[in-house]
Structures are given as C-alpha cells and as structure tokens.
Design a protein around this motif. Sequence first.
Motif, short mmCIF file in Angstrom:
data_model
loop_
_atom_site.label_atom_id
_atom_site.label_comp_id
_atom_site.label_asym_id
_atom_site.label_seq_id
_atom_site.Cartn_x
_atom_site.Cartn_y
_atom_site.Cartn_z
N GLY A 112 0.78 -11.16 4.10
CA GLY A 112 -0.39 -10.40 4.32
C GLY A 112 0.01 -9.11 4.93
O GLY A 112 1.03 -8.98 5.53
N TYR A 113 -0.72 -8.22 4.48
CA TYR A 113 -0.65 -6.80 5.10
C TYR A 113 -1.96 -6.04 4.72
O TYR A 113 -2.85 -6.43 3.99
CB TYR A 113 0.42 -6.26 4.22
N ASP A 114 -2.09 -4.85 5.58
CA ASP A 114 -3.30 -4.17 5.41
C ASP A 114 -3.08 -3.04 4.19
O ASP A 114 -2.28 -2.17 4.30
CB ASP A 114 -3.44 -3.27 6.51
N PRO A 115 -3.77 -3.32 3.03
CA PRO A 115 -3.55 -2.49 1.79
C PRO A 115 -3.70 -0.83 2.06
O PRO A 115 -3.17 -0.29 1.43
CB PRO A 115 -4.61 -2.94 0.74
N LEU A 116 -4.49 -0.69 3.19
CA LEU A 116 -4.51 0.71 3.46
C LEU A 116 -3.54 1.58 3.83
O LEU A 116 -3.50 2.75 3.75
CB LEU A 116 -5.83 0.77 4.70
N ILE A 117 -2.19 0.93 4.15
CA ILE A 117 -1.21 1.43 4.43
C ILE A 117 -0.50 2.11 3.20
O ILE A 117 0.69 2.99 3.28
CB ILE A 117 -0.04 0.36 4.97
N ILE A 118 -1.12 1.69 1.93
CA ILE A 118 -0.58 2.37 0.83
C ILE A 118 -1.51 3.61 0.49
O ILE A 118 -2.50 3.56 0.30
CB ILE A 118 -0.69 1.56 -0.54
N PRO A 119 -0.86 4.76 0.70
CA PRO A 119 -1.69 5.99 0.57
C PRO A 119 -2.53 6.33 -0.52
O PRO A 119 -3.50 6.79 -0.53
CB PRO A 119 -0.46 7.22 0.62
N MET A 120 -2.08 5.86 -1.66
CA MET A 120 -2.71 6.12 -3.03
C MET A 120 -4.22 5.17 -3.01
O MET A 120 -4.97 5.06 -3.86
CB MET A 120 -1.85 5.56 -4.23
N TRP A 121 -4.11 4.13 -2.03
CA TRP A 121 -5.16 3.15 -1.93
C TRP A 121 -6.22 3.52 -0.78
O TRP A 121 -6.97 2.80 -0.14
CB TRP A 121 -4.69 1.90 -1.72
N SER A 122 -6.03 4.64 -0.03
CA SER A 122 -7.08 5.11 0.74
C SER A 122 -8.43 5.15 0.59
O SER A 122 -9.24 5.04 1.71
CB SER A 122 -6.54 6.68 1.45
N ASP A 123 -8.85 5.13 -0.57
CA ASP A 123 -10.15 4.94 -0.77
C ASP A 123 -10.69 3.45 -1.36
O ASP A 123 -11.92 3.19 -1.52
CB ASP A 123 -10.51 5.59 -2.29
N PRO A 125 -10.49 -0.66 -2.26
CA PRO A 125 -10.05 -1.59 -3.40
C PRO A 125 -11.09 -1.06 -4.65
O PRO A 125 -10.80 -1.62 -5.75
CB PRO A 125 -10.73 -3.11 -2.97
N THR A 126 -11.79 -0.15 -4.49
CA THR A 126 -12.61 0.27 -6.01
C THR A 126 -12.05 1.67 -6.28
O THR A 126 -12.44 2.29 -7.27
CB THR A 126 -14.13 0.25 -5.41
N SER A 127 -10.91 1.83 -5.59
CA SER A 127 -10.32 3.23 -6.09
C SER A 127 -9.69 3.04 -7.55
O SER A 127 -9.22 1.88 -7.72
CB SER A 127 -9.14 3.54 -5.16
N ASP A 128 -9.65 4.06 -8.19
CA ASP A 128 -9.28 3.93 -9.53
C ASP A 128 -7.64 4.00 -9.61
O ASP A 128 -6.96 3.47 -10.67
CB ASP A 128 -9.58 5.23 -10.61
N GLN A 129 -6.96 3.98 -8.39
CA GLN A 129 -5.63 3.64 -8.12
C GLN A 129 -5.29 2.16 -7.94
O GLN A 129 -4.04 2.06 -7.57
CB GLN A 129 -4.78 4.69 -7.39
N PHE A 130 -6.36 1.48 -7.87
CA PHE A 130 -5.98 0.07 -7.34
C PHE A 130 -6.52 -0.76 -8.30
O PHE A 130 -7.48 -0.77 -8.71
CB PHE A 130 -6.79 -0.25 -6.01
N ALA A 131 -5.64 -1.65 -8.76
CA ALA A 131 -5.83 -2.62 -9.84
C ALA A 131 -5.31 -4.03 -9.37
O ALA A 131 -4.38 -4.27 -8.56
CB ALA A 131 -5.58 -2.40 -11.13
N VAL A 132 -5.64 -5.05 -10.21
CA VAL A 132 -5.06 -6.38 -9.83
C VAL A 132 -4.51 -7.13 -11.14
O VAL A 132 -5.21 -6.86 -12.07
CB VAL A 132 -6.26 -7.49 -9.27
N LEU A 133 -3.38 -7.62 -10.87
CA LEU A 133 -2.57 -8.46 -12.03
C LEU A 133 -2.87 -9.83 -11.74
O LEU A 133 -2.69 -10.42 -10.54
CB LEU A 133 -1.16 -8.13 -12.36
N ARG A 134 -3.69 -10.42 -12.63
CA ARG A 134 -3.38 -12.19 -12.08
C ARG A 134 -2.37 -12.71 -13.27
O ARG A 134 -2.29 -12.66 -14.37
CB ARG A 134 -4.99 -12.55 -12.79
#
Length: 161
Positions: A112-123, A125-134
């Motif tokens: 576990g970690y805080d995803p906000l530590i990734i600068p590209m994800w500062s907006d 989980p709905t940022s266009d720079q955030f996606a999910v692979l299943r």
Amino acid sequence: MQPLDQVAPAFRDMAHQIVWASVATVDRDGRPRSRILHPYWEWDGTDLIGWIATVPTPVKRAHIEAHPEVSVSYWTPSHDTCSAECAVQWHLDDDTCRAVWDKFATAPAPVGYDPLIIPMWSDGPTSDQFAVLRLAPHRLRVMAGTVMTAGEGHPLVWTAS
C-alpha cells in the motif's frame, strides 16, 4: 502442478512482500519490453486478479493492443521468485480507477502507498494520466530461494486448464 488454491495465496503473499515487479509487454513486431511496476493482487478463494496503477503511455497502449498479455516477475536477493503470465486489459473508466486508487491507498505497507506521491497523478484517480491494468493469470510459479540454493522443496506451479 498444484491447484490454484494452493499456489495463488503463496504467490500473492510473496508478491506483496517483494512489491516491485518486472512487467514485460510485447510490441507489434514481437519484441519484448520490460518495466518496473507495482501490482496489487486480490485472492478471493476462487480467482486471483492483479491490478496495476500506471500512466497509459502510447507505448504501453500499443503493446497491449497488439498483444494483450504480460509477464510479471518478482525476485529478491535471497532468490525467492514468483511469476505470473497474464491476460491484461485496460480499465480507464472513473469507477474502476477510483476503486483501484483506493486499494493502493488503503492496503497495508509495503504494497500500500498513497498514489498522490506520483506527481503525474496529482489530479487524482480521474486524471488522464492515471489508468488501471487488470491482470488475469493463466500461469503462476512460486519458488523459495532455498529450492535453488539448498535443493530444499520444489516450486509451486499452477496453469489454467
């Protein structure tokens, strides 16, 4: 070969202790490319599903479009290893992105970690720079380092029928 209910929990536990994995995709010309990613694995007693929060780069998109499969490999200096060969799917919808964001944000360390530590994800989980692979594994392998270094035990292997 062992049953999934024996291999999946061992895989998840080892993967979550190691945390970072080499994940390989393949391009349209059959050339592999590896990168280091941070999967999160869920085992419900029946199915093992992996989730990767990532930036949906043009290279990753093209590779997965051409070959919707990945190889995920973990290793420790004591030679504990586990790997998963998986079908992979993009999930770009807001609901899935929020759910996976929350999985990482609320999971215990070290996975576990805080995803906000990734600068590209500062907006968020709905940022266009955030996606999910299943990830849906069709082959798993788990091997304690002592299998290789001391000849003790054997790898656990499961393959979908």
